[in-house]
Write a protein that holds these residues in place. Structure first.
Motif, PDB file in Angstrom:
ATOM      1  N   GLU A 250       0.858  -1.190   0.000  1.00 18.52           N
ATOM      2  CA  GLU A 250       0.000   0.000   0.000  1.00 18.52           C
ATOM      3  C   GLU A 250       0.886   1.229   0.000  1.00 18.52           C
ATOM      4  OE1 GLU A 250      -2.916  -0.594  -0.575  1.00 18.52           O
ATOM      5  OE2 GLU A 250      -3.181  -2.612   0.210  1.00 18.52           O
ATOM      6  N   CYS A 280      -3.425   2.387  -3.212  1.00 19.26           N
ATOM      7  CA  CYS A 280      -3.613   2.833  -1.821  1.00 19.26           C
ATOM      8  C   CYS A 280      -4.796   2.132  -1.169  1.00 19.26           C
ATOM      9  CB  CYS A 280      -3.896   4.332  -1.780  1.00 19.26           C
ATOM     10  SG  CYS A 280      -2.538   5.388  -2.314  1.00 19.26           S
ATOM     11  N   GLN A 281      -4.963   2.389   0.114  1.00 16.97           N
ATOM     12  CA  GLN A 281      -6.173   2.030   0.848  1.00 16.97           C
ATOM     13  C   GLN A 281      -6.975   3.317   1.074  1.00 16.97           C
ATOM     14  OE1 GLN A 281      -7.486  -0.996   2.173  1.00 16.97           O
ATOM     15  NE2 GLN A 281      -6.040  -1.869   0.687  1.00 16.97           N
ATOM     16  N   PRO A 282      -8.296   3.205   1.290  1.00 12.92           N
ATOM     17  CA  PRO A 282      -9.106   4.420   1.491  1.00 12.92           C
ATOM     18  C   PRO A 282      -8.695   5.216   2.722  1.00 12.92           C
ATOM     19  CG  PRO A 282     -10.505   2.525   1.027  1.00 12.92           C
ATOM     20  CD  PRO A 282      -9.121   1.992   1.211  1.00 12.92           C
ATOM     21  N   LEU A 303      -7.800   2.234  -5.283  1.00 14.98           N
ATOM     22  CA  LEU A 303      -8.061   1.963  -3.866  1.00 14.98           C
ATOM     23  C   LEU A 303      -8.575   0.541  -3.648  1.00 14.98           C
ATOM     24  CD1 LEU A 303      -9.923   5.324  -3.160  1.00 14.98           C
ATOM     25  CD2 LEU A 303      -7.599   4.769  -2.445  1.00 14.98           C
ATOM     26  N   THR A 305     -10.675  -0.913  -1.820  1.00 13.23           N
ATOM     27  CA  THR A 305     -11.780  -0.615  -0.902  1.00 13.23           C
ATOM     28  C   THR A 305     -12.510  -1.876  -0.433  1.00 13.23           C
ATOM     29  OG1 THR A 305     -12.003   1.477  -2.074  1.00 13.23           O
ATOM     30  CG2 THR A 305     -13.877   0.798  -0.720  1.00 13.23           C
ATOM     31  N   VAL A 328     -12.558   9.931   0.821  1.00 11.08           N
ATOM     32  CA  VAL A 328     -11.390   9.749  -0.050  1.00 11.08           C
ATOM     33  C   VAL A 328     -11.782  10.019  -1.505  1.00 11.08           C
ATOM     34  CG1 VAL A 328     -11.658   7.221  -0.290  1.00 11.08           C
ATOM     35  CG2 VAL A 328      -9.437   8.239  -0.611  1.00 11.08           C
ATOM     36  N   CYS A 332     -10.154  13.025  -3.779  1.00 17.76           N
ATOM     37  CA  CYS A 332      -9.502  12.746  -5.061  1.00 17.76           C
ATOM     38  C   CYS A 332     -10.100  13.626  -6.146  1.00 17.76           C
ATOM     39  CB  CYS A 332      -9.659  11.273  -5.442  1.00 17.76           C
ATOM     40  SG  CYS A 332      -8.606  10.194  -4.474  1.00 17.76           S
ATOM     41  N   VAL A 339      -9.884   8.244  -9.737  1.00 15.39           N
ATOM     42  CA  VAL A 339      -9.920   7.296  -8.616  1.00 15.39           C
ATOM     43  C   VAL A 339     -10.665   6.030  -8.998  1.00 15.39           C
ATOM     44  CG1 VAL A 339     -11.884   8.542  -7.604  1.00 15.39           C
ATOM     45  CG2 VAL A 339     -10.586   6.993  -6.179  1.00 15.39           C
ATOM     46  N   HIS A 341     -12.057   2.344  -7.431  1.00  9.52           N
ATOM     47  CA  HIS A 341     -12.328   1.524  -6.244  1.00  9.52           C
ATOM     48  C   HIS A 341     -12.379   0.061  -6.688  1.00  9.52           C
ATOM     49  CE1 HIS A 341     -13.363   4.530  -3.147  1.00  9.52           C
ATOM     50  NE2 HIS A 341     -13.853   5.241  -4.136  1.00  9.52           N
TER      51      HIS A 341
END
Ligand code: B12
Length: 509
Positions: A250, A280-282, A303, A305, A328, A332, A339, A341
């Motif tokens: 991450e 990334c993570q949220p 993300l 998610t 998040v 963004c 972004v 998810h």
């Protein structure tokens, strides 16, 4: 000085991705005065011939094999491909051939795919030595031992031994500091796969219920130094590689370290074309972070998610809720970041209704793209893997688990029995309807334009090979029919143009 050949076992060609591990192991070996040769089997169509050609010239003292994936983690492959989406048959054939070239005592295997079930794979491939987690320290010690005519069986690292098989454990060792990006032909991979890669940390301190990374790579975030990361990025930019995907578990963890990396990039004033795509993570995520991402030239974040249902998030061992998911996405969009998810359905307790609600919830947040997966790969060391092992003690085929051959060597999946397989794929496609424009979904055979699968994807073949697109694959999803881009985002051109190596026009202000 020992002669070491590093072999990339990955024969997946779409998408073409550089075997980053070889740059790291090669750098460590060369730093300790060993000589490194590379046999990258992902690059040609005939691995058997490539092996013959390589060993006609090279007579290495040690051969290191990198096994990145053991299967594609795409549940529709399980029923629809003869090999269930497993790469192990290909790896086994290559290893058989290699054993005709070098003694099994001089072969060592590692990589994240291998590290998900290291002892099982050593036995299956009938190899003696394996490394779980980062291998840079251990492969140097092995090369040193070869040089000194010593035994590879008694190295001073934590190990697990079963008869002739030894697994060394690199998960708590230091990671390589100065990485030279010269052992892999990174420029070729950028040309054909559209992305470079950059590791800023190794391992993961979180414990998502299905994810093998803490077990396979290490249960903490081992950081590089900011200046070492910048030195790597310098090399990629110098080669003309302007789209770089983070290769961390991450990127936004540890949070303050991630911010330091972004500040490092901003201070470096890289050419404007440089785009760092982040996984990334949220959460953690805040306004300052969104601003740093934007200033550092990050066009988009992907993300992990997984879900939006509070109970499912808890079961998946996630640490955030709907509030953070909304926030998040808002941040963004506010800072012009695309972004994506990624949603993961079918964990115990999940239902199709919860899945549909989660999709609707996220669409209301207006992300760029959503990726949907139904069915989770079951891997050792995870909560789901433990559940499988426990339930198998009571019954040979526990409900919800799918497997055909030896578990963990070959794929095991779980889907909550409330999801009817394969009907759920059609149900989901109907539910999504016209919204398919921004939702990638699972279905068979997995190579279609709207499928959430990368391996052998027709969309990727077209976008990477014919249109020469660069950058994160999900980003191009909404433009797959030649559409006009993604509404509401800054006009950062993400197209086929590659600026010549070393060309440094358009520095950031
Ligand atoms: C970034 C990434 C991607 C990017 C890659 C982009 C690019 N240009 O590089 C994209 C999105 C394209 C991608 C695609 C896929 N990915 Co991916 N990816 C990752 C991720 C996050 C980072 C990979 C990486 O480069 N890591 C950094 C390198 C340096 O680490 P490493 O390879 O582990 O190497 C270290 C050690 O393993 C060890 N080591 C490695 N080799 C060797 C060899 C020896 C001899 C020794 C001693 C040690 C050793 O030392 C190395 C240095 O410390 C990983 C998860 C992760 N955190 O690693 C998933 C991961 C590898 N991917 C995974 C999967 C499933 C896929 C896909 C199959 C998905 C799909 N269905 O399309 C495809 C495969 C594509 C292909 N062509 O092979 C899985 C593999 C799981 C498994 N059990 O097999 C992972 C682990 C994610 C997960 N949590 O499940 N991926």
């Amino acid at each position: 000085m020992a002669d070491v050949t590093l072999v990339n076992l990955n024969v997946v060609q779409v998408p073409a991705i550089g075997p980053y591990a070889i740059d790291i192991l090669g750098s460590a070996l060369e730093e300790h005065q060993h000589r490194v040769a590379v046999l990258d089997l992902s690059r040609g169509d005939d691995p058997a011939k490539a092996i013959d050609d390589h060993f006609a010239v090279e007579k290495p003292d040690l051969v290191g094999l990198t096994m990145r994936n053991n299967f594609d983690l795409y549940f529709p492959s399980f029923a629809n491909h003869d090999r269930q989406g497993s790469f192990v048959h290909d790896h086994a054939a290559i290893i058989r051939q290699l054993k005709g070239k070098v003694s099994a005592d001089r072969l060592v295997i590692g990589g994240v795919g291998f590290s998900t079930a290291p002892m099982e794979f050593l036995r299956y491939f009938a190899l003696h030595y394996g490394v779980r987690g980062p291998g840079e320290r251990i492969i140097v010690a092995m090369a040193d031992a070869c040089d000194a005519g010593g035994d590879l069986r008694e190295l001073p690292f934590p190990s697990l031994q079963r008869g002739a098989h030894v697994v060394y454990d690199g998960r708590k060792l230091e990671i390589q500091r100065r990485v030279q990006r010269k052992f892999v032909d990174n420029r070729w991979y950028y040309e054909y796969g559209g992305l470079g890669n950059l590791r800023t940390s190794n391992g993961c301190g979180m414990r998502c219920a299905y994810c093998a990374e803490p077990f396979a790579k290490g249960a903490r975030f081992a950081r590089s130094r900011v200046d070492d990361v910048m030195a790597e990025l310098d090399q990629l930019v110098e080669m003309g590689i302007y789209d770089v995907l983070t290769a961390d578990s991450e990127f936004n963890m540890p949070f303050s370290y991630s911010k330091a990396i972004l500040r490092g990039i901003i201070e470096r004033r890289y050419p404007k074309q440089l785009r760092l795509w982040a996984y990334c993570q949220p959460s953690p995520f805040d306004e300052e972070y969104a601003a740093l991402l934007a200033e550092a030239g990050v066009p988009g974040v992907n993300l992990g998610t997984d879900h939006t249902d509070p109970e499912m998030l808890r079961r998946l061992h996630k640490w955030y809720g709907q509030k953070e998911i909304v926030e998040v996405t808002r941040l963004c969009r506010k800072y012009g970041l695309a972004v994506m998810h990624e949603l993961l359905f079918g964990y115990p307790g999940d239902t199709p209704e919860k899945m549909y609600r989660a999709i609707d919830f996220l669409l209301d947040c207006d992300p760029t793209v959503i990726g949907v997966t139904i069915g989770l790969g079951v891997l050792q060391g995870t909560a789901l893997g433990e559940r499988f092992t426990e339930e198998r003690k009571l019954q040979s085929r526990p409900p919800g688990f799918y497997f055909k051959d030896t578990p963990f060597i070959f794929p095991v999946y779980y889907v909550d029995p409330s999801f009817k397989i394969p009907e759920i794929y059609g149900d989901l496609a109907r539910y999504v309807g016209e919204r398919i424009d921004r939702i990638m979904i699972p279905r068979t055979p997995g190579s279609g334009d709207t499928d959430n699968q990368l391996v052998n994807s027709e969309r990727l073949k077209k976008q990477l090979q014919k249109e020469g697109k660069k950058g994160a694959y999900w980003y191009h999803y909404r433009k797959r029919d030649g559409g006009e881009g993604v509404a509401g985002e800054r006009p950062a051109a993400v197209n086929g143009s590659v600026v010549a190596a070393g060309e440094r026009q358009g520095e950031r202000p």
